[in-house]
Design a protein around this motif. Structure first.
Motif, PDB file in Angstrom:
ATOM      1  N   SER A  75       0.816  -1.214   0.000  1.00  0.00           N
ATOM      2  CA  SER A  75       0.000   0.000   0.000  1.00  0.00           C
ATOM      3  C   SER A  75       0.850   1.264   0.000  1.00  0.00           C
ATOM      4  O   SER A  75       0.344   2.354  -0.279  1.00  0.00           O
ATOM      5  CB  SER A  75      -0.931   0.016   1.224  1.00  0.00           C
ATOM      6  OG  SER A  75      -1.889  -0.997   1.138  1.00  0.00           O
ATOM      7  N   GLU A 123       1.358   9.140  -6.280  1.00  0.00           N
ATOM      8  CA  GLU A 123       0.091   9.678  -6.765  1.00  0.00           C
ATOM      9  C   GLU A 123       0.307  10.466  -8.052  1.00  0.00           C
ATOM     10  O   GLU A 123       1.247  11.254  -8.165  1.00  0.00           O
ATOM     11  CB  GLU A 123      -0.537  10.590  -5.710  1.00  0.00           C
ATOM     12  CG  GLU A 123      -0.975   9.850  -4.461  1.00  0.00           C
ATOM     13  CD  GLU A 123      -1.596  10.744  -3.409  1.00  0.00           C
ATOM     14  OE1 GLU A 123      -2.102  10.211  -2.410  1.00  0.00           O
ATOM     15  OE2 GLU A 123      -1.565  11.989  -3.581  1.00  0.00           O
ATOM     16  N   LYS A 167      -2.353   5.493 -11.790  1.00  0.00           N
ATOM     17  CA  LYS A 167      -2.805   4.393 -10.943  1.00  0.00           C
ATOM     18  C   LYS A 167      -3.425   4.915  -9.651  1.00  0.00           C
ATOM     19  O   LYS A 167      -4.366   4.328  -9.114  1.00  0.00           O
ATOM     20  CB  LYS A 167      -1.610   3.486 -10.629  1.00  0.00           C
ATOM     21  CG  LYS A 167      -1.972   2.121 -10.072  1.00  0.00           C
ATOM     22  CD  LYS A 167      -2.401   1.166 -11.149  1.00  0.00           C
ATOM     23  CE  LYS A 167      -2.589  -0.237 -10.611  1.00  0.00           C
ATOM     24  NZ  LYS A 167      -3.194  -1.134 -11.612  1.00  0.00           N
ATOM     25  N   HIS A 168      -2.900   6.009  -9.157  1.00  0.00           N
ATOM     26  CA  HIS A 168      -3.375   6.565  -7.887  1.00  0.00           C
ATOM     27  C   HIS A 168      -3.611   8.060  -8.069  1.00  0.00           C
ATOM     28  O   HIS A 168      -2.734   8.783  -8.554  1.00  0.00           O
ATOM     29  CB  HIS A 168      -2.367   6.314  -6.771  1.00  0.00           C
ATOM     30  CG  HIS A 168      -2.054   4.850  -6.580  1.00  0.00           C
ATOM     31  ND1 HIS A 168      -2.826   4.025  -5.804  1.00  0.00           N
ATOM     32  CD2 HIS A 168      -1.066   4.080  -7.109  1.00  0.00           C
ATOM     33  CE1 HIS A 168      -2.329   2.797  -5.850  1.00  0.00           C
ATOM     34  NE2 HIS A 168      -1.264   2.809  -6.629  1.00  0.00           N
ATOM     35  N   ARG A 199     -13.072   3.707 -10.256  1.00  0.00           N
ATOM     36  CA  ARG A 199     -11.632   3.706 -10.531  1.00  0.00           C
ATOM     37  C   ARG A 199     -11.275   2.560 -11.469  1.00  0.00           C
ATOM     38  O   ARG A 199     -10.524   2.718 -12.410  1.00  0.00           O
ATOM     39  CB  ARG A 199     -10.852   3.556  -9.229  1.00  0.00           C
ATOM     40  CG  ARG A 199     -10.988   4.714  -8.257  1.00  0.00           C
ATOM     41  CD  ARG A 199     -10.180   4.453  -6.996  1.00  0.00           C
ATOM     42  NE  ARG A 199     -10.235   5.570  -6.060  1.00  0.00           N
ATOM     43  CZ  ARG A 199      -9.610   5.593  -4.898  1.00  0.00           C
ATOM     44  NH1 ARG A 199      -8.875   4.557  -4.534  1.00  0.00           N
ATOM     45  NH2 ARG A 199      -9.699   6.634  -4.105  1.00  0.00           N
TER      46      ARG A 199
END
Length: 467
Positions: free
Chosen positions: A282, A291, A302-303, A425
């Motif tokens: 994580s 991010e 992806k984030h 998402r």
């Protein structure tokens, strides 16, 4: 015969004390009635959001410590209310709202030296060394030494990983933090409020605000708070009705849930993620992507860059406040009276149909609601899929869902015939498959964010790419 008349000195109201000495009469405080974390417990704070409470509970002689404003300073409750009122008035006159920012896991992530293994330490030290070399090169090439060019000053904007030997800590700033603060400062008066100690709070604030442009000493640490384990706006100069809070933890704001923008925790370090029992890989260090970064060129990130979403929420809040023109007759009082309560902007029942004589939206006093034309997502029923964790205590305070509600949309909690959009998402969820079968709009979070920033309902088909 000469008669001498003695006049009793007027009693001092003791408006403020510095280290126990009254700033007005010079006398030492006789009794300790200071509200601080030693004599005010969390149980003393009611679980409500009524900002009028402070105006109704004056106690003679009661004072509140505001040491973050000046070392050793305590002020009477009467003076504190007056200061909050004046600060609110001046800030609204500037056309701004208040913003209270948490630090850890919100705009940065820190990890002690003893919490990383040898391999991680070698990687981090190499990144820090490279960043410092790039900083020096940038200063040389752009002539930044002492120039104060307004773009990060003495700490140019590079990958933002720091090795703080005096704290035995590595600190990584969240992506987009500098751009976020620069943009937010145009519409917000900002405070830092952290459960960390004062020295740590000021050090972290200096990393994200190296020139001291944004906070100007408005940095509140754990020793400044009036509650032992929670945070409160009682010592923040401003008004509850015009303040937004950005924090990764909702439970530390029991009285101010309606002011909160609850962000996903930022875990750069492995130890940070494991301490919160997050799933494997994580942290940014484990997964290799920060991010806003994509696995390959042209692919979606992806984030999400969370602070971009937060900025969109603040933009909606500020726009919906509907400030009056400061040049209108009526002066400051009119300007302050006419703004919308920022807490009501993001309430789901705030946009129920209320019609005037000509069919237009009306406000609580029967006048035309100036924000009604900004609710361009009214009629949209949005079903989130994988946007918030299943164990989220306050999913309604997630930035994307706040944007949706703030722009007039309704949030669905289950699949039903009223849903018009699925916000997702990932492409392989049950709700996305269900929405595709019914021909609904399938959109990513960028659709809401860009609608907010561009102040218009954008074509959903341009935001249909999922992971």
């Amino acid at each position: 015969t000469t008669t001498t008349t003695t006049t009793e000195p007027e009693a001092c109201e003791h408006p403020a004390f510095v280290f126990g000495i009254c700033v007005h009469c010079g006398r030492r405080a006789e009794t300790t009635t200071t509200t601080n974390k030693t004599n005010k417990t969390d149980a003393d704070v009611p679980d409500n959001d009524d900002d009028d409470d402070d105006d109704k509970k004056e106690e003679n002689g009661k004072t509140t410590a505001v040491r973050y404003l000046h070392e050793g300073l305590t002020v009477s409750d009467k003076l504190l209310r007056e200061a909050k009122r004046e600060e609110r008035k001046a800030t609204l006159k500037q056309g701004k709202i208040f913003l209270v920012l948490d630090l850890d896991h919100t705009v940065l992530n820190s990890c002690r030296f003893d919490e990383v293994n040898d391999e991680e330490r070698a990687t981090l030290d190499a990144k820090v060394a490279k960043r410092e070399e790039e900083d020096e090169l940038r200063k040389t090439l752009l002539g930044m030494v002492g120039s104060g060019n307004g773009r990060g000053g003495r700490r140019p904007r590079f990958p933002d990983l720091y090795r703080l030997s005096h704290f035995s800590t590595y600190t990584k700033l969240r992506p987009y933090v500098f751009e976020f603060l620069e943009a937010a400062a145009k519409i917000c008066r900002m405070h830092v409020y952290t459960m960390g100690d004062k020295n740590y709070a000021h050090e972290m604030a200096s990393l994200i605000d190296p020139e001291g442009k944004y906070f100007h000493g408005r940095i509140i640490g754990n020793s400044d708070s009036t509650c032992s384990k929670t945070k409160d706006l009682d010592i923040v100069l401003g008004g509850d009705d015009c303040t937004m809070i950005v924090d990764d933890t909702s439970r530390v704001w029991p009285r101010h849930a309606r002011n909160l923008i609850r962000v996903d925790r930022y875990h750069f370090f492995r130890k940070s993620a494991t301490s919160f029992r997050e799933m494997e890989k994580s942290s940014v260090m484990e997964r290799g992507l920060d991010e806003g970064e994509a696995e390959e060129e042209g692919a979606p990130a992806k984030h999400r860059e969370v602070l971009k979403d937060v900025l969109a929420v603040l933009t909606v809040a500020h726009r919906m406040m509907a400030f009056s023109d400061s040049g209108d007759d009526g002066g400051d009082a009119r300007e302050i009276r006419d703004h919308k309560d920022v807490r009501k902007v993001f309430e789901r029942n705030n946009y129920e149909a209320r019609e005037g004589q000509n069919g237009e939206k009306v406000d609580d006093e029967g006048g035309r609601d100036p924000s009604s034309s900004l609710l361009f997502l009214k009629g949209c029923v949005i079903l989130p899929s994988g946007i918030t964790p299943s164990n989220d205590e306050r999913p309604d305070r997630h930035p994307l869902l706040l944007i949706a509600v703030g722009l007039g949309a309704t949030i669905a909690t289950a699949m039903n015939d009223n849903v018009t959009h699925v916000l997702a998402r990932s492409d392989n969820t049950e709700k996305v498959k269900w929405g595709r079968k019914r021909g609904l709009f399938i959109v990513n979070g960028n659709w809401l964010r860009e609608c907010a920033m561009q102040n218009a309902k954008l074509d959903e088909h341009n935001f249909a790419t999922l992971q």
